[in-house]
Design a protein around this motif. Structure first.
Motif, PDB file in Angstrom:
ATOM      1  N   THR A  67       0.816  -1.217   0.000  1.00  0.00           N
ATOM      2  CA  THR A  67       0.000   0.000   0.000  1.00  0.00           C
ATOM      3  C   THR A  67       0.850   1.268   0.000  1.00  0.00           C
ATOM      4  O   THR A  67       0.365   2.338   0.337  1.00  0.00           O
ATOM      5  CB  THR A  67      -0.934   0.020   1.225  1.00  0.00           C
ATOM      6  OG1 THR A  67      -0.154  -0.084   2.431  1.00  0.00           O
ATOM      7  CG2 THR A  67      -1.931  -1.134   1.183  1.00  0.00           C
ATOM      8  N   MET A  68       2.116   1.148  -0.370  1.00  0.00           N
ATOM      9  CA  MET A  68       3.051   2.284  -0.366  1.00  0.00           C
ATOM     10  C   MET A  68       3.143   2.904   1.019  1.00  0.00           C
ATOM     11  O   MET A  68       3.261   4.127   1.162  1.00  0.00           O
ATOM     12  CB  MET A  68       2.653   3.362  -1.382  1.00  0.00           C
ATOM     13  CG  MET A  68       2.809   2.990  -2.829  1.00  0.00           C
ATOM     14  SD  MET A  68       2.570   4.442  -3.884  1.00  0.00           S
ATOM     15  CE  MET A  68       2.321   3.664  -5.479  1.00  0.00           C
ATOM     16  N   GLY A  69       3.118   2.077   2.038  1.00  0.00           N
ATOM     17  CA  GLY A  69       3.111   2.580   3.406  1.00  0.00           C
ATOM     18  C   GLY A  69       4.475   2.728   4.042  1.00  0.00           C
ATOM     19  O   GLY A  69       4.580   3.191   5.174  1.00  0.00           O
ATOM     20  N   ALA A  70       5.552   2.343   3.325  1.00  0.00           N
ATOM     21  CA  ALA A  70       6.894   2.408   3.905  1.00  0.00           C
ATOM     22  C   ALA A  70       7.925   2.579   2.801  1.00  0.00           C
ATOM     23  O   ALA A  70       7.703   2.164   1.655  1.00  0.00           O
ATOM     24  CB  ALA A  70       7.194   1.133   4.696  1.00  0.00           C
ATOM     25  N   THR A  71       9.038   3.190   3.136  1.00  0.00           N
ATOM     26  CA  THR A  71      10.143   3.263   2.189  1.00  0.00           C
ATOM     27  C   THR A  71      11.025   2.031   2.347  1.00  0.00           C
ATOM     28  O   THR A  71      11.001   1.351   3.377  1.00  0.00           O
ATOM     29  CB  THR A  71      11.005   4.521   2.411  1.00  0.00           C
ATOM     30  OG1 THR A  71      11.515   4.515   3.754  1.00  0.00           O
ATOM     31  CG2 THR A  71      10.192   5.779   2.186  1.00  0.00           C
ATOM     32  N   ALA A  72      11.791   1.759   1.322  1.00  0.00           N
ATOM     33  CA  ALA A  72      12.777   0.676   1.362  1.00  0.00           C
ATOM     34  C   ALA A  72      14.065   1.200   0.736  1.00  0.00           C
ATOM     35  O   ALA A  72      14.040   2.017  -0.190  1.00  0.00           O
ATOM     36  CB  ALA A  72      12.266  -0.549   0.599  1.00  0.00           C
ATOM     37  N   THR A  73      15.188   0.725   1.241  1.00  0.00           N
ATOM     38  CA  THR A  73      16.499   1.200   0.779  1.00  0.00           C
ATOM     39  C   THR A  73      17.028   0.306  -0.330  1.00  0.00           C
ATOM     40  O   THR A  73      16.947  -0.923  -0.250  1.00  0.00           O
ATOM     41  CB  THR A  73      17.500   1.228   1.943  1.00  0.00           C
ATOM     42  OG1 THR A  73      16.975   2.034   3.003  1.00  0.00           O
ATOM     43  CG2 THR A  73      18.838   1.814   1.501  1.00  0.00           C
ATOM     44  N   LEU A  74      17.578   0.929  -1.352  1.00  0.00           N
ATOM     45  CA  LEU A  74      18.168   0.206  -2.478  1.00  0.00           C
ATOM     46  C   LEU A  74      19.317  -0.664  -1.990  1.00  0.00           C
ATOM     47  O   LEU A  74      20.146  -0.221  -1.183  1.00  0.00           O
ATOM     48  CB  LEU A  74      18.669   1.220  -3.502  1.00  0.00           C
ATOM     49  CG  LEU A  74      18.944   0.745  -4.928  1.00  0.00           C
ATOM     50  CD1 LEU A  74      17.652   0.313  -5.605  1.00  0.00           C
ATOM     51  CD2 LEU A  74      19.624   1.861  -5.727  1.00  0.00           C
ATOM     52  N   ASN A  75      19.386  -1.907  -2.457  1.00  0.00           N
ATOM     53  CA  ASN A  75      20.453  -2.803  -2.002  1.00  0.00           C
ATOM     54  C   ASN A  75      21.466  -3.106  -3.103  1.00  0.00           C
ATOM     55  O   ASN A  75      22.296  -4.011  -2.964  1.00  0.00           O
ATOM     56  CB  ASN A  75      19.880  -4.107  -1.429  1.00  0.00           C
ATOM     57  CG  ASN A  75      19.176  -4.951  -2.471  1.00  0.00           C
ATOM     58  OD1 ASN A  75      19.242  -4.677  -3.665  1.00  0.00           O
ATOM     59  ND2 ASN A  75      18.491  -5.983  -2.012  1.00  0.00           N
ATOM     60  N   VAL A  76      21.401  -2.359  -4.211  1.00  0.00           N
ATOM     61  CA  VAL A  76      22.381  -2.487  -5.291  1.00  0.00           C
ATOM     62  C   VAL A  76      23.005  -1.124  -5.523  1.00  0.00           C
ATOM     63  O   VAL A  76      22.492  -0.096  -5.073  1.00  0.00           O
ATOM     64  CB  VAL A  76      21.727  -3.009  -6.592  1.00  0.00           C
ATOM     65  CG1 VAL A  76      21.167  -4.405  -6.388  1.00  0.00           C
ATOM     66  CG2 VAL A  76      20.631  -2.059  -7.080  1.00  0.00           C
ATOM     67  N   ASN A  77      24.106  -1.100  -6.245  1.00  0.00           N
ATOM     68  CA  ASN A  77      24.789   0.159  -6.543  1.00  0.00           C
ATOM     69  C   ASN A  77      23.917   1.009  -7.454  1.00  0.00           C
ATOM     70  O   ASN A  77      23.424   0.536  -8.484  1.00  0.00           O
ATOM     71  CB  ASN A  77      26.135  -0.133  -7.222  1.00  0.00           C
ATOM     72  CG  ASN A  77      27.034   1.099  -7.238  1.00  0.00           C
ATOM     73  OD1 ASN A  77      26.619   2.173  -7.653  1.00  0.00           O
ATOM     74  ND2 ASN A  77      28.272   0.929  -6.787  1.00  0.00           N
ATOM     75  N   LEU A  78      23.712   2.260  -7.085  1.00  0.00           N
ATOM     76  CA  LEU A  78      22.818   3.134  -7.845  1.00  0.00           C
ATOM     77  C   LEU A  78      23.240   3.248  -9.307  1.00  0.00           C
ATOM     78  O   LEU A  78      22.392   3.266 -10.208  1.00  0.00           O
ATOM     79  CB  LEU A  78      22.758   4.523  -7.211  1.00  0.00           C
ATOM     80  CG  LEU A  78      21.824   5.529  -7.894  1.00  0.00           C
ATOM     81  CD1 LEU A  78      20.376   5.052  -7.823  1.00  0.00           C
ATOM     82  CD2 LEU A  78      21.962   6.916  -7.275  1.00  0.00           C
ATOM     83  N   LYS A  79      24.533   3.302  -9.572  1.00  0.00           N
ATOM     84  CA  LYS A  79      24.986   3.483 -10.953  1.00  0.00           C
ATOM     85  C   LYS A  79      24.660   2.273 -11.825  1.00  0.00           C
ATOM     86  O   LYS A  79      24.594   2.382 -13.052  1.00  0.00           O
ATOM     87  CB  LYS A  79      26.486   3.778 -10.988  1.00  0.00           C
ATOM     88  CG  LYS A  79      27.388   2.622 -10.587  1.00  0.00           C
ATOM     89  CD  LYS A  79      28.851   3.012 -10.704  1.00  0.00           C
ATOM     90  CE  LYS A  79      29.760   1.831 -10.363  1.00  0.00           C
ATOM     91  NZ  LYS A  79      31.194   2.186 -10.491  1.00  0.00           N
ATOM     92  N   ASP A  80      24.425   1.127 -11.195  1.00  0.00           N
ATOM     93  CA  ASP A  80      24.067  -0.081 -11.943  1.00  0.00           C
ATOM     94  C   ASP A  80      22.554  -0.302 -11.983  1.00  0.00           C
ATOM     95  O   ASP A  80      22.089  -1.263 -12.597  1.00  0.00           O
ATOM     96  CB  ASP A  80      24.729  -1.309 -11.305  1.00  0.00           C
ATOM     97  CG  ASP A  80      26.252  -1.208 -11.298  1.00  0.00           C
ATOM     98  OD1 ASP A  80      26.805  -0.672 -12.270  1.00  0.00           O
ATOM     99  OD2 ASP A  80      26.873  -1.658 -10.315  1.00  0.00           O
ATOM    100  N   PHE A  81      21.805   0.569 -11.350  1.00  0.00           N
ATOM    101  CA  PHE A  81      20.355   0.408 -11.243  1.00  0.00           C
ATOM    102  C   PHE A  81      19.687   1.084 -12.431  1.00  0.00           C
ATOM    103  O   PHE A  81      19.906   2.270 -12.698  1.00  0.00           O
ATOM    104  CB  PHE A  81      19.872   1.026  -9.925  1.00  0.00           C
ATOM    105  CG  PHE A  81      18.438   0.748  -9.588  1.00  0.00           C
ATOM    106  CD1 PHE A  81      17.953  -0.546  -9.531  1.00  0.00           C
ATOM    107  CD2 PHE A  81      17.558   1.789  -9.315  1.00  0.00           C
ATOM    108  CE1 PHE A  81      16.628  -0.807  -9.215  1.00  0.00           C
ATOM    109  CE2 PHE A  81      16.234   1.544  -8.990  1.00  0.00           C
ATOM    110  CZ  PHE A  81      15.771   0.236  -8.945  1.00  0.00           C
ATOM    111  N   ARG A  82      18.868   0.365 -13.151  1.00  0.00           N
ATOM    112  CA  ARG A  82      18.270   0.872 -14.396  1.00  0.00           C
ATOM    113  C   ARG A  82      17.134   1.864 -14.147  1.00  0.00           C
ATOM    114  O   ARG A  82      16.690   2.530 -15.086  1.00  0.00           O
ATOM    115  CB  ARG A  82      17.734  -0.296 -15.230  1.00  0.00           C
ATOM    116  CG  ARG A  82      18.798  -1.230 -15.742  1.00  0.00           C
ATOM    117  CD  ARG A  82      18.222  -2.594 -16.102  1.00  0.00           C
ATOM    118  NE  ARG A  82      17.074  -2.507 -17.013  1.00  0.00           N
ATOM    119  CZ  ARG A  82      16.257  -3.526 -17.263  1.00  0.00           C
ATOM    120  NH1 ARG A  82      16.448  -4.690 -16.656  1.00  0.00           N
ATOM    121  NH2 ARG A  82      15.248  -3.370 -18.105  1.00  0.00           N
TER     122      ARG A  82
END
Length: 566
Positions: free
Chosen positions: A474-489
C-alpha cells in the motif's frame, strides 16, 4: 448494516460494513464533489453508498468517528487559556460553531428519509485503532495512534486483548502533538498543512540534520510525557500560521513563502536541513513512544494509525527496532480511513464479536462496487482494444514510451494510487518519468514518483523488513536500495538518500498482471496518482477524460478496453 462517517476536519468519507462484519463500500466526498480535501458533511458519498448498495435506511446504524462537542471545547479551552477570549482562533471557533461536527446529527437527518436514525459516537482515536483492527484481527496487540488531535487527545496507546476488550495505557492531551509539530514545520517551509507533509518528508532526503538541537527545544519526550514548547507555535491562536515568529529566530531564517525548488530558491539547502532535522526528531520521539509501549506491556505486535502513520520514512525506521515483531498500518490510516474504524466499532458494539476474516482480497484495498456505462467513451473516442486484450495492449503502449491513465474497477481506499487510479509509465525511461512527475503532475523535483513492481523484483533490488510486509503493498513504507545506484536501471524512482516508497503489486490486480506480462522487458513501472494538479483523484470516466485532456495525455485504460482520447 453499519455506516461510519468521518467529516468536518479533513477528507470526509463514508464506510459501509454489513451484518457479517465485512467492508462493502468506502467513498470519499472529494471523489464526487470534486473539491480537493473536501471536509464538509459527506452527503454525496453517503448517497452513493446507500444507493449503490440498495440499503433500507431503517436497517442502518450510523457511527460518527468522534465525540463532537469534546473536539470543539478542546480547541476553545486551550486558545482562551493561552491567548484570552477574544483571540482570532477563539472568535473563529464561536463564529463557526454550527459548521463544526456539532451539527453532525442535524446534517445526517437532513440527508436521510428518516428523522430518527440510530446513531453511535466513537472516540476519535478509538476509530483509528479500530480501523487497523478491522484488517488485522490478531490479538493481543498494541495500537499506537498519533495525529494532530481528535476529541481532546493527540496521542493514544491502547492495549487490545481481543477485538472488544482493551484498555488505554497512555495518552497525550492537546496541544502536545507529534502531528501538529510536523505540520508546523510543513507550514514553515511553505507547504500546505494537512496535504503537504509528504513534501516535507521528500525534502528531508536532501538535507543534513543541522537543526536537530534547535528542534529538540520545540518538542521533547521525558518521563513518559510528550511536551511542545508553545512559544514556537501559533496553531492554538492563529488562523493563518501554525508557527510563531520565535521559530524564525530559532532557525535564524524567515519562513518560506515561495515555491521551493532546488534551482531557484537560494535558501533551498537551509530549508532542506530543517526538513531533515524535523524528520530525525520526529523519529526520535515516536521511537520513544513505541519503546515505552513495549516496556509497559511486553507486547511485540503493533498497529499504527493516525495521520503520522502516513510518514513512510518513519515506518521504515520503526521496522528496524528489534522489539517490534510486526507493525501493521491499514491502507488509509488517517481521518478518512477512520470511517472504516467507526463502522467496525458499530459492528463490534452490537455483535460483541469479531467477524471471521474470510478471503477479502478484492475488498482489502479496493472496496466498493464501481459501475458505470462506457457508452459515451465508445461514442466519442477511439477504442484501441477490447477488454480481453487490455494487458497485451497496455504492455505494448508502456514499452513504446507512453503514459497510461487507469480508471479500473473500484478506487483505492487509501491516499496512494495503487494501479486502479494511476498514471503509469516505464521507470527505465528517465525522460518520460521526469516529464510525468514535473511537467504533467507539477511535482517538485525533490519528490520522485513511486515504483511499482512484483514481489520478486522488490526482493531483488531493495532491503525489505518482514515485520512491515503488508505496508509495501500500500506504499506505506520506504525501502532502501540494495544495489549500486549506478548499476540500477530505474534511477528515476529513487530518492537522493537511496530510498523509494515502493509498491509491491497484488498479482490479481490490473497492475500486477501488467507487470507479469512485461517483466522480461522492464521490471519496474513509475506510478503516481491519476489527477491533474490540485484536483482530487479521478473517480469516474468523465473525471478521467477531463484530467487526460488537461494533462494532454492520450490513453485511458478501463475494464472494457483501452481508449485513445483525442
Amino acid at each position: 448494516m453499519y455506516i461510519g462517517i468521518s467529516s468536518y476536519f479533513h477528507e470526509s468519507s463514508v464506510a459501509l460494513i454489513n451484518n457479517q462484519g465485512n467492508l462493502l463500500d468506502f467513498q470519499r466526498e472529494e471523489w464526487h464533489s470534486r473539491v480537493k480535501g473536501d471536509k464538509t458533511f459527506p452527503r454525496l458519498a453517503l448517497k452513493k453508498v446507500i444507493d449503490h448498495n440498495n440499503i433500507d435506511i431503517k436497517d442502518i446504524k450510523f457511527i460518527f468517528y468522534e465525540k463532537p462537542l469534546r473536539s470543539w471545547l478542546t480547541v476553545v479551552k486551550q486558545t482562551i487559556k493561552s491567548k484570552g477570549l477574544l483571540n482570532p482562533l477563539s472568535v473563529n471557533q464561536f463564529k463557526n460553531f454550527w459548521k463544526s461536527s456539532i451539527s453532525f446529527y442535524f446534517d445526517l437527518i437532513n440527508n436521510l428519509e428518516t428523522r430518527s436514525p440510530t446513531v453511535y459516537y466513537c472516540d476519535h482515536h478509538l476509530s483509528h485503532a479500530m480501523t487497523a483492527n478491522y484488517y488485522l484481527n490478531q490479538f493481543p496487540c498494541i495500537s499506537v495512534v498519533l495525529d494532530g488531535f481528535g476529541d481532546n487527545k493527540c496521542s493514544t496507546i491502547y492495549h487490545f486483548t481481543s477485538n472488544n476488550k482493551f484498555k488505554t495505557i497512555w495518552t497525550s492531551d492537546y496541544p502536545n502533538s507529534v502531528g501538529l509539530f510536523y505540520s508546523t514545520i510543513t507550514d514553515f517551509l511553505g507547504f500546505s498543512v494537512n496535504s503537504g507533509e509528504f513534501k516535507l518528508m521528500g525534502l528531508a532526503s536532501f538535507g543534513s540534520p543541522k537543526y536537530v538541537n534547535q528542534i529538540r527545544k520545540m518538542i521533547y519526550f521525558e518521563n513518559q510525557k510528550l511536551k511542545l514548547d508553545m512559544n514556537f507555535f501559533g496553531f492554538d491562536n492563529n488562523l493563518y500560521n501554525s508557527y510563531s515568529s520565535k521559530l524564525e529566530l530559532l532557525f535564524d531564517i524567515k519562513a518560506n513563502n515561495s515555491p521551493l525548488t532546488i534551482e531557484k530558491n537560494k535558501n533551498f539547502q537551509k530549508y532542506a536541513d530543517i526538513a531533515t532535522s524535523a524528520q530525525v526528531v520526529l523519529q526520535e520521539i515516536v521511537l520513544k513512544i513505541f519503546n515505552m509501549a513495549h516496556n509497559l506491556t511486553g507486547i511485540n505486535n503493533f498497529t499504527f494509525t493516525g495521520g503520522v502513520a502516513l510518514n513512510c520514512k518513519l515506518v521504515s525506521e520503526l521496522s528496524k527496532q528489534t522489539f517490534i515483531n510486526r507493525l501493521f498500518i491499514p491502507p488509509s490510516p488517517g481521518d478518512s480511513g477512520a470511517a472504516v474504524g467507526a463502522a467496525h466499532f458499530g459492528f463490534i458494539y452490537d455483535k460483541k464479536q469479531k467477524k471471521n476474516l474470510n478471503d477479502q482480497t478484492n475488498n482489502y484495498i479496493y472496496p466498493g462496487n464501481f459501475k458505470q456505462s462506457n457508452s459515451f467513451l465508445d461514442d466519442l473516442f477511439e477504442k484501441v482494444c477490447e477488454k480481453d486484450e487490455i494487458i497485451h495492449k497496455s504492455s505494448e503502449l508502456i514499452l513504446d514510451g507512453n503514459i497510461l491513465a487507469t480508471c479500473i474497477n473500484n478506487i483505492e481506499t487509501g491516499p496512494r494510487s495503487l494501479g486502479n487510479r494511476s498514471l503509469l509509465c516505464n521507470a527505465e525511461d528517465k525522460d518520460i518519468v521526469k516529464m510525468l512527475s514535473e511537467k504533467i503532475k507539477g511535482r517538485e523535483s525533490f519528490i520522485p514518483v513511486a515504483p511499482s513492481m512484483l514481489k520478486e523484483t522488490a526482493e531483488k533490488y531493495f532491503n525489505l523488513n518482514k515485520n512491515i510486509n503488508s505496508c509495501y503493498f500500500t506504499m506505506g513504507a520506504t525501502a532502501t536500495l540494495n544495489v549500486n545506484l549506478k548499476d540500477f536501471r530505474y534511477k528515476s524512482v529513487v530518492h537522493k538518500d537511496l530510498t523509494s516508497r515502493i509498491h509491491i503489486c497484488e498479482e490479481y490486480s490490473y497492475i500486477g498482471k501488467l507487470m507479469k506480462n512485461i517483466n522480461s522487458h522492464t521490471e519496474i513501472l513509475a506510478n503516481t496518482s491519476f489527477n491533474f494538479s490540485n484536483d482530487p483523484v479521478s473517480f469516474s470516466y468523465e473525471d478521467s477524460v477531463m484530467a487526460i485532456k488537461k494533462m494532454n495525455l492520450k490513453y485511458l485504460v478501463t475494464d472494457e478496453g483501452i481508449y485513445k482520447i483525442k
